[in-house]
Scaffold this motif. Structure first.
Motif, mmCIF file in Angstrom:
data_model
loop_
_atom_site.group_PDB
_atom_site.id
_atom_site.type_symbol
_atom_site.label_atom_id
_atom_site.label_comp_id
_atom_site.label_asym_id
_atom_site.label_seq_id
_atom_site.Cartn_x
_atom_site.Cartn_y
_atom_site.Cartn_z
ATOM 1 N N ARG A 82 -0.641 -4.202 -5.773
ATOM 2 C CA ARG A 82 -0.195 -2.825 -5.578
ATOM 3 C C ARG A 82 -1.424 -1.947 -5.365
ATOM 4 N NH1 ARG A 82 4.866 -1.806 -9.317
ATOM 5 N NH2 ARG A 82 5.603 -3.932 -9.684
ATOM 6 N N VAL A 83 -1.494 -1.309 -4.205
ATOM 7 C CA VAL A 83 -2.638 -0.458 -3.858
ATOM 8 C C VAL A 83 -2.117 0.954 -3.617
ATOM 9 C CG1 VAL A 83 -4.591 -0.145 -2.305
ATOM 10 C CG2 VAL A 83 -3.726 -2.455 -2.747
ATOM 11 N N VAL A 84 -2.765 1.955 -4.203
ATOM 12 C CA VAL A 84 -2.290 3.330 -4.106
ATOM 13 C C VAL A 84 -3.377 4.206 -3.487
ATOM 14 C CG1 VAL A 84 -3.054 3.913 -6.457
ATOM 15 C CG2 VAL A 84 -1.234 5.260 -5.361
ATOM 16 N N PHE A 85 -2.949 5.160 -2.655
ATOM 17 C CA PHE A 85 -3.892 6.113 -2.079
ATOM 18 C C PHE A 85 -3.261 7.500 -2.084
ATOM 19 C CE2 PHE A 85 -1.319 5.156 1.612
ATOM 20 C CZ PHE A 85 -1.300 6.339 2.346
ATOM 21 N N SER A 86 -4.078 8.504 -1.830
ATOM 22 C CA SER A 86 -3.605 9.878 -1.777
ATOM 23 C C SER A 86 -4.121 10.543 -0.518
ATOM 24 C CB SER A 86 -4.088 10.665 -3.005
ATOM 25 O OG SER A 86 -3.773 12.042 -2.878
ATOM 26 N N GLN A 87 -3.311 11.447 0.033
ATOM 27 C CA GLN A 87 -3.750 12.238 1.183
ATOM 28 C C GLN A 87 -4.261 13.607 0.739
ATOM 29 O OE1 GLN A 87 -2.448 11.357 4.893
ATOM 30 N NE2 GLN A 87 -0.486 10.454 4.359
ATOM 31 N N GLU A 88 -4.254 13.849 -0.579
ATOM 32 C CA GLU A 88 -4.700 15.147 -1.103
ATOM 33 C C GLU A 88 -5.764 14.982 -2.179
ATOM 34 O OE1 GLU A 88 -1.115 14.657 -1.154
ATOM 35 O OE2 GLU A 88 -0.861 15.612 0.801
ATOM 36 N N GLY A 89 -6.683 14.052 -1.995
ATOM 37 C CA GLY A 89 -7.739 13.867 -2.979
ATOM 38 C C GLY A 89 -7.607 12.538 -3.691
ATOM 39 N N VAL A 95 0.866 -1.179 0.000
ATOM 40 C CA VAL A 95 0.000 0.000 0.000
ATOM 41 C C VAL A 95 0.901 1.227 0.000
ATOM 42 C CG1 VAL A 95 -1.794 1.267 1.235
ATOM 43 C CG2 VAL A 95 -1.828 -1.234 1.214
ATOM 44 N N VAL A 96 0.750 2.090 -1.019
ATOM 45 C CA VAL A 96 1.709 3.159 -1.270
ATOM 46 C C VAL A 96 0.978 4.482 -1.497
ATOM 47 C CG1 VAL A 96 3.643 3.892 -2.738
ATOM 48 C CG2 VAL A 96 3.215 1.454 -2.375
ATOM 49 N N GLU A 97 1.543 5.550 -0.925
ATOM 50 C CA GLU A 97 1.036 6.888 -1.203
ATOM 51 C C GLU A 97 1.412 7.266 -2.635
ATOM 52 O OE1 GLU A 97 0.932 11.246 1.027
ATOM 53 O OE2 GLU A 97 2.238 9.653 1.768
ATOM 54 N N ASP A 98 0.513 7.978 -3.339
ATOM 55 C CA ASP A 98 0.647 8.134 -4.790
ATOM 56 C C ASP A 98 1.970 8.738 -5.244
ATOM 57 O OD1 ASP A 98 -0.101 10.551 -3.669
ATOM 58 O OD2 ASP A 98 -1.694 10.977 -5.100
ATOM 59 N N HIS A 99 2.526 9.687 -4.494
ATOM 60 C CA HIS A 99 3.753 10.322 -4.962
ATOM 61 C C HIS A 99 4.995 9.470 -4.727
ATOM 62 C CE1 HIS A 99 3.995 11.369 -0.693
ATOM 63 N NE2 HIS A 99 5.274 11.646 -0.883
ATOM 64 N N LEU A 100 4.822 8.276 -4.114
ATOM 65 C CA LEU A 100 5.946 7.398 -3.808
ATOM 66 C C LEU A 100 5.961 6.130 -4.669
ATOM 67 C CD1 LEU A 100 5.795 7.652 0.093
ATOM 68 C CD2 LEU A 100 7.471 8.763 -1.403
ATOM 69 N N THR A 101 5.031 6.012 -5.617
ATOM 70 C CA THR A 101 4.947 4.777 -6.406
ATOM 71 C C THR A 101 6.213 4.540 -7.227
ATOM 72 O OG1 THR A 101 3.786 5.980 -8.163
ATOM 73 C CG2 THR A 101 2.422 4.794 -6.550
ATOM 74 N N PRO A 145 -1.480 4.292 -11.364
ATOM 75 C CA PRO A 145 -0.682 3.801 -12.499
ATOM 76 C C PRO A 145 -1.202 2.460 -12.997
ATOM 77 C CG PRO A 145 0.712 4.427 -10.609
ATOM 78 C CD PRO A 145 -0.702 4.343 -10.121
ATOM 79 N N ASP A 146 -0.790 2.102 -14.195
ATOM 80 C CA ASP A 146 -1.141 0.788 -14.743
ATOM 81 C C ASP A 146 -0.629 -0.299 -13.817
ATOM 82 O OD1 ASP A 146 -2.295 1.962 -16.917
ATOM 83 O OD2 ASP A 146 -0.560 1.718 -18.241
ATOM 84 N N GLY A 147 -1.474 -1.293 -13.569
ATOM 85 C CA GLY A 147 -1.083 -2.395 -12.710
ATOM 86 C C GLY A 147 -1.368 -2.163 -11.233
ATOM 87 N N TRP A 148 -1.877 -0.977 -10.899
ATOM 88 C CA TRP A 148 -2.208 -0.647 -9.512
ATOM 89 C C TRP A 148 -3.723 -0.586 -9.360
ATOM 90 C CZ3 TRP A 148 1.461 1.103 -5.633
ATOM 91 C CH2 TRP A 148 2.789 1.102 -6.075
ATOM 92 N N VAL A 149 -4.205 -0.628 -8.094
ATOM 93 C CA VAL A 149 -5.621 -0.401 -7.801
ATOM 94 C C VAL A 149 -5.727 0.713 -6.775
ATOM 95 C CG1 VAL A 149 -6.267 -2.782 -8.304
ATOM 96 C CG2 VAL A 149 -5.671 -2.149 -5.970
ATOM 97 N N GLY A 150 -6.797 1.470 -6.848
ATOM 98 C CA GLY A 150 -7.033 2.540 -5.884
ATOM 99 C C GLY A 150 -7.472 1.969 -4.540
#
Length: 519
Positions: A124-131, A107-113, A136-141
């Motif tokens: 690969r799971v991505v999240f954001s602290q600013e909206g 689980v990764v913050e978006d600017h660190l992928t 990216p391709d191959g990731w899930v929100g």
């Protein structure tokens, strides 16, 4: 936390008693206990649906965020283990840890992928602290993934000696070591340390340090286990620390002495309303009488100093409020005495006790102490004396009253701004510089950071190098906080008859005026 048999039970109990109360406030997403309980059920269900088995790892690569606690309790409810990663590391450092921990989910913050290696094959799971995050391709929100999961508690809890978390610290040989923490060890630590800081449902704890440090996770957990609030920081500054402390009426605060000194010296900061603060805990270095008296005047709160390691879930000793006095018999330069449930000794190289007042290696034993390093049986064996006594690698002595005085680091670790730096790791990098023949990295005093890395370099015959070149070379390969901030070029490193570099001689001129050379 009455009746808690697992770490997951800590949240369940708080949620049942305080469902509508805020659990996490400050920066990031605010949640109540009821919301946190439900969302951690969803995380747990999602991990099990992904096919994770007991002991499988789930890594978190991000700044402090509410998502960390959803992952922490979600893994605890599913039988998996959480691996908090230091987001300040370089891509090669992250890649090495991932290859060692082998997490099934990341689980990764978006600017660190961009730090994640292309060959990572887990979810690969991505999240954001600013909206909304960029996915990216191959990731899930993260939020869409969570929304698909069942909110029913699976109750597949981490129990007993099962792996709860895996936290990496730099190794003395230059490669990180994974420190294992079991479910029972964490429960024991929460029970032992909660009493030291008098936490309860009315506790509001300021958490200004990253969750990949055991101090931040442990400090938060003792509040969450009792229905209290934690004040979260995504990125902390002195201004935001004071602002959120006052705005949320913090009752329990962690600060380092350098920040305490800053508050005292800054008239605007000193004039803030600190009337809510009941207990202020500091660590990293001893406190001076001037800072102690100034802090007592401004905060009018109990002061405690703590000393501990990742391997001991953060706390071994406490210098209690009643010890914060001046006078001929003051213990102010000590790290206090062992907390209940923790055994502490000072021994010689063979593990035998040394007399009171004599410096030796600090060893400890207790339910909170790690049982092993991840996949490092040799390192595990070398870290224990017979009888289960863990070797801290720190040197110090116990006085006749049982107070521990820290003197030096047997393992040469540097603590800079609260971050651990092992010289061997930095030296391995600098030895690759074409102009460097030999190098020794030591910690020297820093008014801002407590101590800072300093490189002592011997160049190859006919070669020359500048400080700027050495620092830039290191920064391309390591996290910046690990890199030297100053460089000294000399003709020969001091050595003993067996050829070992005498780092104590290199450090001595820099620390001549210091009370002790270890935080």
């Amino acid at each position: 936390m009455t009746g808690a048999h697992t770490v997951a039970d800590l949240l369940r109990t708080s949620s049942q008693a305080h469902s509508a109360s805020p659990a996490i406030v400050g920066e990031g997403r605010t949640v109540t206990y009821g919301e946190l309980d439900t969302r951690t059920n969803q995380v747990a269900s999602g991990l099990l649906a992904q096919g994770l088995d007991r002991g499988d790892r789930v890594a978190y690569l991000a700044r402090n965020g509410t998502e960390f606690w959803e992952l922490f309790f979600g893994t605890a409810k599913s039988g998996a283990a959480v691996v908090p990663l230091n987001f300040r590391l370089s891509a090669p450092e992250i890649a090495w840890i991932l290859s060692d921990a082998e997490p099934s989910v990341l689980v990764v913050e978006d600017h660190l992928t961009g730090l994640v290696p292309a060959d990572y094959t887990g979810l690969r799971v991505v999240f954001s602290q600013e909206g909304e995050p960029t996915v990216p391709d191959g990731w899930v929100g993260y939020e869409p993934w969570l929304a698909q999961q069942s909110a029913t508690d699976p109750r597949q809890d981490v129990t007993g000696d099962e792996l709860l978390s895996l936290m990496y610290s730099s190794g003395t040989t230059g490669t990180p070591k994974g420190v294992t923490t079991t479910g029972d060890a964490m429960l024991a630590a929460v029970a032992a340390f909660s009493a030291q800081f008098e936490v309860g449902p009315d506790t509001v704890s300021l958490v200004p340090t990253p969750y990949y440090h055991i101090a931040a996770g442990g400090w938060s957990l003792i509040s969450l286990a009792h229905g209290g609030q934690i004040i979260q920081f995504i990125e902390v500054t002195p201004q935001s620390m004071i602002g959120l402390l006052v705005a949320h009426r913090a009752t329990h605060v962690i600060m380092v002495p350098t920040v305490m000194a800053m508050v005292i010296a800054n008239p605007q900061a000193a004039a803030a309303d600190y009337s809510s603060v009941q207990h202020l805990v500091y660590g990293g270095s001893p406190i001076s009488e001037t800072v102690m008296l100034g802090t007592q005047k401004i905060f009018d709160a109990k002061l405690s100093q703590s000393y501990g390691l990742t391997e001991t879930i953060g706390v071994l000793t406490i210098l209690r409020p009643e010890d914060h006095v001046v006078g001929a018999d003051s213990k102010l330069q000590s790290a206090g005495r062992a907390v209940p449930g923790v055994e502490l000794r000072v021994v010689d190289g063979e593990g035998k006790d040394v007399p009171a007042g004599e410096v030796g290696e600090i060893v400890t034993r207790g339910a909170n102490v790690t049982r092993s390093y991840w996949r490092r049986p040799d390192a595990t064996e070398a870290s224990f004396f017979d009888g289960g006594w863990f070797r801290t690698g720190d040197a110090g002595y116990l006085d006749e009253d049982g107070y521990l005085f820290l003197k030096d680091r047997l393992k040469d670790m540097i603590v800079t701004g609260g971050e651990n730096v092992y010289p061997a790791e930095v030296e391995n990098v600098l030895m690759a510089h074409p102009a460097v023949q030999e190098v020794a990295v030591i910690g020297i005093p820093s008014e801002r950071w407590g101590e800072t890395p300093h490189a002592v370099v011997v160049t190859r015959q006919g070669e020359s190098v500048t400080s700027e070149e050495i620092i830039a070379f290191c920064r391309e390969r390591l996290a910046h906080y690990k890199c030297p901030t100053s460089v000294e070029v000399i003709e020969m490193l001091p050595r003993n008859p067996s050829g070992k570099i005498l780092k104590r001689e290199l450090r001595a001129p820099h620390w001549a005026a210091a009370e002790r050379t270890i935080g």
